[in-house]
Motif scaffolding. Structure first.
Motif, PDB file in Angstrom:
ATOM      1  N   GLU A 126     -22.697   0.908  -0.750  1.00 42.04           N
ATOM      2  CA  GLU A 126     -21.338   0.814  -0.229  1.00 42.04           C
ATOM      3  C   GLU A 126     -20.525  -0.220  -1.006  1.00 42.04           C
ATOM      4  O   GLU A 126     -19.376   0.021  -1.392  1.00 42.04           O
ATOM      5  CB  GLU A 126     -21.368   0.452   1.245  1.00 42.04           C
ATOM      6  CG  GLU A 126     -19.995   0.319   1.886  1.00 42.04           C
ATOM      7  CD  GLU A 126     -20.071   0.003   3.371  1.00 42.04           C
ATOM      8  OE1 GLU A 126     -19.185   0.461   4.111  1.00 42.04           O
ATOM      9  OE2 GLU A 126     -21.023  -0.690   3.795  1.00 42.04           O
ATOM     10  N   LEU A 127     -21.125  -1.386  -1.249  1.00 45.36           N
ATOM     11  CA  LEU A 127     -20.413  -2.465  -1.931  1.00 45.36           C
ATOM     12  C   LEU A 127     -20.210  -2.171  -3.416  1.00 45.36           C
ATOM     13  O   LEU A 127     -19.292  -2.719  -4.028  1.00 45.36           O
ATOM     14  CB  LEU A 127     -21.175  -3.776  -1.756  1.00 45.36           C
ATOM     15  CG  LEU A 127     -21.198  -4.356  -0.339  1.00 45.36           C
ATOM     16  CD1 LEU A 127     -22.085  -5.594  -0.262  1.00 45.36           C
ATOM     17  CD2 LEU A 127     -19.782  -4.691   0.136  1.00 45.36           C
ATOM     18  N   SER A 128     -21.041  -1.319  -3.982  1.00 45.29           N
ATOM     19  CA  SER A 128     -20.883  -0.989  -5.396  1.00 45.29           C
ATOM     20  C   SER A 128     -19.750  -0.006  -5.626  1.00 45.29           C
ATOM     21  O   SER A 128     -19.186   0.074  -6.729  1.00 45.29           O
ATOM     22  CB  SER A 128     -22.175  -0.382  -5.950  1.00 45.29           C
ATOM     23  OG  SER A 128     -22.354   0.956  -5.497  1.00 45.29           O
ATOM     24  N   GLY A 129     -19.413   0.779  -4.590  1.00 46.07           N
ATOM     25  CA  GLY A 129     -18.387   1.798  -4.736  1.00 46.07           C
ATOM     26  C   GLY A 129     -18.913   3.116  -5.269  1.00 46.07           C
ATOM     27  O   GLY A 129     -18.137   4.039  -5.544  1.00 46.07           O
ATOM     28  N   TRP A 187     -20.250   5.578  -3.895  1.00 47.29           N
ATOM     29  CA  TRP A 187     -19.998   6.759  -3.069  1.00 47.29           C
ATOM     30  C   TRP A 187     -18.822   7.579  -3.608  1.00 47.29           C
ATOM     31  O   TRP A 187     -18.736   8.779  -3.370  1.00 47.29           O
ATOM     32  CB  TRP A 187     -19.674   6.358  -1.627  1.00 47.29           C
ATOM     33  CG  TRP A 187     -20.788   5.713  -0.874  1.00 47.29           C
ATOM     34  CD1 TRP A 187     -22.105   5.630  -1.246  1.00 47.29           C
ATOM     35  CD2 TRP A 187     -20.687   5.043   0.383  1.00 47.29           C
ATOM     36  NE1 TRP A 187     -22.830   4.959  -0.296  1.00 47.29           N
ATOM     37  CE2 TRP A 187     -21.983   4.584   0.716  1.00 47.29           C
ATOM     38  CE3 TRP A 187     -19.640   4.784   1.260  1.00 47.29           C
ATOM     39  CZ2 TRP A 187     -22.250   3.885   1.903  1.00 47.29           C
ATOM     40  CZ3 TRP A 187     -19.888   4.093   2.425  1.00 47.29           C
ATOM     41  CH2 TRP A 187     -21.192   3.650   2.747  1.00 47.29           C
ATOM     42  N   PHE A 188     -17.908   6.935  -4.319  1.00 49.83           N
ATOM     43  CA  PHE A 188     -16.672   7.583  -4.743  1.00 49.83           C
ATOM     44  C   PHE A 188     -16.608   7.859  -6.241  1.00 49.83           C
ATOM     45  O   PHE A 188     -15.749   8.612  -6.690  1.00 49.83           O
ATOM     46  CB  PHE A 188     -15.474   6.724  -4.336  1.00 49.83           C
ATOM     47  CG  PHE A 188     -15.421   6.432  -2.864  1.00 49.83           C
ATOM     48  CD1 PHE A 188     -14.728   7.273  -2.005  1.00 49.83           C
ATOM     49  CD2 PHE A 188     -16.086   5.337  -2.328  1.00 49.83           C
ATOM     50  CE1 PHE A 188     -14.686   7.019  -0.643  1.00 49.83           C
ATOM     51  CE2 PHE A 188     -16.055   5.076  -0.963  1.00 49.83           C
ATOM     52  CZ  PHE A 188     -15.361   5.920  -0.120  1.00 49.83           C
ATOM     53  N   GLY A 189     -17.490   7.246  -7.009  1.00 52.34           N
ATOM     54  CA  GLY A 189     -17.473   7.442  -8.450  1.00 52.34           C
ATOM     55  C   GLY A 189     -18.356   6.412  -9.134  1.00 52.34           C
ATOM     56  O   GLY A 189     -18.977   5.567  -8.476  1.00 52.34           O
ATOM     57  N   PRO A 190     -18.440   6.444 -10.464  1.00 51.21           N
ATOM     58  CA  PRO A 190     -19.290   5.509 -11.207  1.00 51.21           C
ATOM     59  C   PRO A 190     -18.887   4.056 -10.948  1.00 51.21           C
ATOM     60  O   PRO A 190     -17.711   3.704 -11.026  1.00 51.21           O
ATOM     61  CB  PRO A 190     -19.042   5.897 -12.669  1.00 51.21           C
ATOM     62  CG  PRO A 190     -18.555   7.308 -12.614  1.00 51.21           C
ATOM     63  CD  PRO A 190     -17.755   7.408 -11.350  1.00 51.21           C
ATOM     64  N   ALA A 191     -19.864   3.219 -10.667  1.00 40.68           N
ATOM     65  CA  ALA A 191     -19.598   1.824 -10.289  1.00 40.68           C
ATOM     66  C   ALA A 191     -19.472   0.930 -11.519  1.00 40.68           C
ATOM     67  O   ALA A 191     -20.076  -0.142 -11.593  1.00 40.68           O
ATOM     68  CB  ALA A 191     -20.698   1.324  -9.362  1.00 40.68           C
ATOM     69  N   THR A 192     -18.653   1.344 -12.475  1.00 35.89           N
ATOM     70  CA  THR A 192     -18.431   0.553 -13.687  1.00 35.89           C
ATOM     71  C   THR A 192     -17.058  -0.120 -13.693  1.00 35.89           C
ATOM     72  O   THR A 192     -16.723  -0.836 -14.633  1.00 35.89           O
ATOM     73  CB  THR A 192     -18.528   1.463 -14.927  1.00 35.89           C
ATOM     74  OG1 THR A 192     -17.590   2.540 -14.791  1.00 35.89           O
ATOM     75  CG2 THR A 192     -19.934   2.048 -15.063  1.00 35.89           C
ATOM     76  N   TYR A 193     -16.285   0.103 -12.629  1.00 37.15           N
ATOM     77  CA  TYR A 193     -14.920  -0.418 -12.596  1.00 37.15           C
ATOM     78  C   TYR A 193     -14.871  -1.944 -12.565  1.00 37.15           C
ATOM     79  O   TYR A 193     -13.884  -2.542 -13.010  1.00 37.15           O
ATOM     80  CB  TYR A 193     -14.158   0.154 -11.402  1.00 37.15           C
ATOM     81  CG  TYR A 193     -14.752  -0.180 -10.059  1.00 37.15           C
ATOM     82  CD1 TYR A 193     -14.428  -1.355  -9.394  1.00 37.15           C
ATOM     83  CD2 TYR A 193     -15.670   0.680  -9.455  1.00 37.15           C
ATOM     84  CE1 TYR A 193     -14.983  -1.669  -8.169  1.00 37.15           C
ATOM     85  CE2 TYR A 193     -16.232   0.373  -8.232  1.00 37.15           C
ATOM     86  CZ  TYR A 193     -15.892  -0.798  -7.593  1.00 37.15           C
ATOM     87  OH  TYR A 193     -16.456  -1.112  -6.380  1.00 37.15           O
ATOM     88  N   THR A 194     -15.901  -2.589 -12.036  1.00 39.59           N
ATOM     89  CA  THR A 194     -15.891  -4.052 -11.998  1.00 39.59           C
ATOM     90  C   THR A 194     -15.859  -4.631 -13.405  1.00 39.59           C
ATOM     91  O   THR A 194     -15.130  -5.595 -13.673  1.00 39.59           O
ATOM     92  CB  THR A 194     -17.118  -4.586 -11.235  1.00 39.59           C
ATOM     93  OG1 THR A 194     -18.314  -4.093 -11.847  1.00 39.59           O
ATOM     94  CG2 THR A 194     -17.092  -4.121  -9.785  1.00 39.59           C
ATOM     95  N   ASP A 195     -16.625  -4.044 -14.317  1.00 38.74           N
ATOM     96  CA  ASP A 195     -16.603  -4.500 -15.707  1.00 38.74           C
ATOM     97  C   ASP A 195     -15.249  -4.206 -16.345  1.00 38.74           C
ATOM     98  O   ASP A 195     -14.747  -4.993 -17.160  1.00 38.74           O
ATOM     99  CB  ASP A 195     -17.711  -3.811 -16.514  1.00 38.74           C
ATOM    100  CG  ASP A 195     -19.105  -4.270 -16.101  1.00 38.74           C
ATOM    101  OD1 ASP A 195     -19.220  -5.404 -15.599  1.00 38.74           O
ATOM    102  OD2 ASP A 195     -20.049  -3.503 -16.289  1.00 38.74           O
ATOM    103  N   ASP A 196     -14.647  -3.091 -15.969  1.00 38.38           N
ATOM    104  CA  ASP A 196     -13.333  -2.734 -16.507  1.00 38.38           C
ATOM    105  C   ASP A 196     -12.278  -3.767 -16.102  1.00 38.38           C
ATOM    106  O   ASP A 196     -11.437  -4.175 -16.915  1.00 38.38           O
ATOM    107  CB  ASP A 196     -12.915  -1.354 -16.015  1.00 38.38           C
ATOM    108  CG  ASP A 196     -13.816  -0.238 -16.552  1.00 38.38           C
ATOM    109  OD1 ASP A 196     -14.443  -0.443 -17.599  1.00 38.38           O
ATOM    110  OD2 ASP A 196     -13.893   0.819 -15.902  1.00 38.38           O
TER     111      ASP A 196
END
Length: 385
Positions: A363-366, A368-377
């Motif tokens: 849930e905290l990674s995100g 569920w909705f798509g690849p959890a690479t947005y934090t690095d972005d």
């Protein structure tokens, strides 16, 4: 889901234009049910069925902005205040945790103050942030009019304000010290209504427990109802107003609405914070033929769906929103234009819940909705990667 546009432009919000923020918007409104029957003859239930395939799938990539943040190093060590309207909503817990991670990554600190669903507490939180000379205030689901004096004072003191999870107030447009992060509340409502229309094969009688905490929830239902009239002209919608300031009235008002109209066969808890008392109201009627759905679902709601106690749920990417809210706050702090953002949503049913990892980490990674690479972005945009 289309990528976000990255230049801010004037927006119109017709669904909310005629909704006034009443002084008593957080007063208890249990039992105030309104019948709004659908009468349009435009569009069969197959319209809803056709929309579900996309709604059930995750994104290929999150819509992260592209403009880099300037002068990020000049604000390190400062404090951002996060004020959710009430921490009773599970979604805000997720946003709070990811906000903390995002703010830390940017070199700042996070202070959280619970609005507790009342104007007094919300005003106190905003006043506390202003007195502490916060770098920015992020207000979650708080209508401007509910704390206008506090928001005005904060901006006058040079403290920028980010208001998230609200339909923008035309009386308080975006400026150098104020920005709005709109969320897809209408999209969530439309997706859950689409599912009901398809599941009921075009004939459903729906009770929606609509939050009366400000004008936005009503705008979301209004937008969803407009879509429902096209996808399900034979469906009927009844609105029961509920509020986070008095959960005790939710079960009794729900059961009263169901007893008044025994033909109701779907009950929608607009936000997951109302799910448990809504289910309690259904149980009070001893009816077992009613399907319950919810919006703004979190881990608890999706687990209920997996167990079979919930028929369907929509959710928005609350983890991603923590990073979006931080990005907006940082840009206001350094005096940089704020881009437009797009918060993803997804529909969850028995057809896709088996593919969802039901853990707090997921849930905290995100994911569920798509690849959890947005934090690095985001870190790259801020120059801290």
């Amino acid at each position: 889901m289309r990528p976000a546009r990255h230049t801010r432009r004037a927006r119109t919000w017709p669904a909310a234009a005629g909704i006034a923020l009443l002084a008593g918007s957080l007063a208890a409104c249990g039992g105030d049910a309104e019948d709004t029957a659908s009468t349009s003859n435009d569009g069969p239930a197959s319209v809803a069925s056709g929309n579900l395939a996309t709604a059930l799938k995750p994104l290929n990539a999150y819509p992260v902005p592209t403009e880099k943040l300037d002068k990020a190093g000049s604000i390190a060590g400062k404090t951002i205040f996060y004020v959710p309207i009430t921490k009773q909503a599970p979604q805000f817990t997720t946003t709070e945790k990811t906000l903390a991670a995002a703010v830390k990554a940017a070199g700042l600190r996070l202070q959280v103050c619970d609005g507790k669903g009342t104007p007094t507490e919300i005003g106190g939180c905003i006043g506390q942030a202003t007195d502490a000379k916060a770098a920015a205030i992020i207000a979650d689901a708080i209508p401007y009019g509910l704390a206008a004096n506090g928001f005005d004072a904060a901006q006058k003191a040079g403290i920028p304000v980010v208001i998230s999870n609200q339909v923008p107030d035309p009386a308080h447009p975006a400026s150098k010290t104020l920005t709005w992060i709109p969320v897809p509340g209408t999209e969530q409502q439309t997706r859950i209504f689409d599912w009901i229309a398809a599941d009921a094969k075009g004939k459903a009688n729906i009770l929606v427990n609509q939050s009366s905490d400000g004008p936005s929830p009503a705008a979301y239902v209004t937008g969803g109802e407009a879509a429902l009239k096209k996808s399900c002209p034979d469906c009927k919608l009844t609105v029961n107003k509920v509020t986070s300031s008095n959960f005790a009235l939710v079960p009794s008002s729900t059961s009263a609405a169901l007893l008044k109209d025994p033909s109701i066969n779907y009950v929608d808890a607009q936000f997951e914070q109302y799910l448990q008392p809504t289910q309690g109201g259904v149980q009070q009627t001893s009816r077992t033929d009613i399907k319950v759905v919810t919006g703004s679902a979190s881990l608890g709601g999706l687990k209920a769906l997996k167990s079979g106690s919930l028929a369907a749920a929509t959710a928005q990417a609350a983890a991603f929103q923590g990073w979006v809210d931080t990005d907006a706050a940082l840009r206001l702090i350094v005096g940089q234009p704020v881009p437009e953002y797009n918060i993803p949503t997804r529909l969850f049913t028995k057809d896709n819940i088996g593919d969802v990892k039901l853990t707090e980490e997921a849930e905290l990674s995100g994911e569920w909705f798509g690849p959890a690479t947005y934090t690095d972005d985001f870190k790259k945009l801020w120059g801290v990667a």
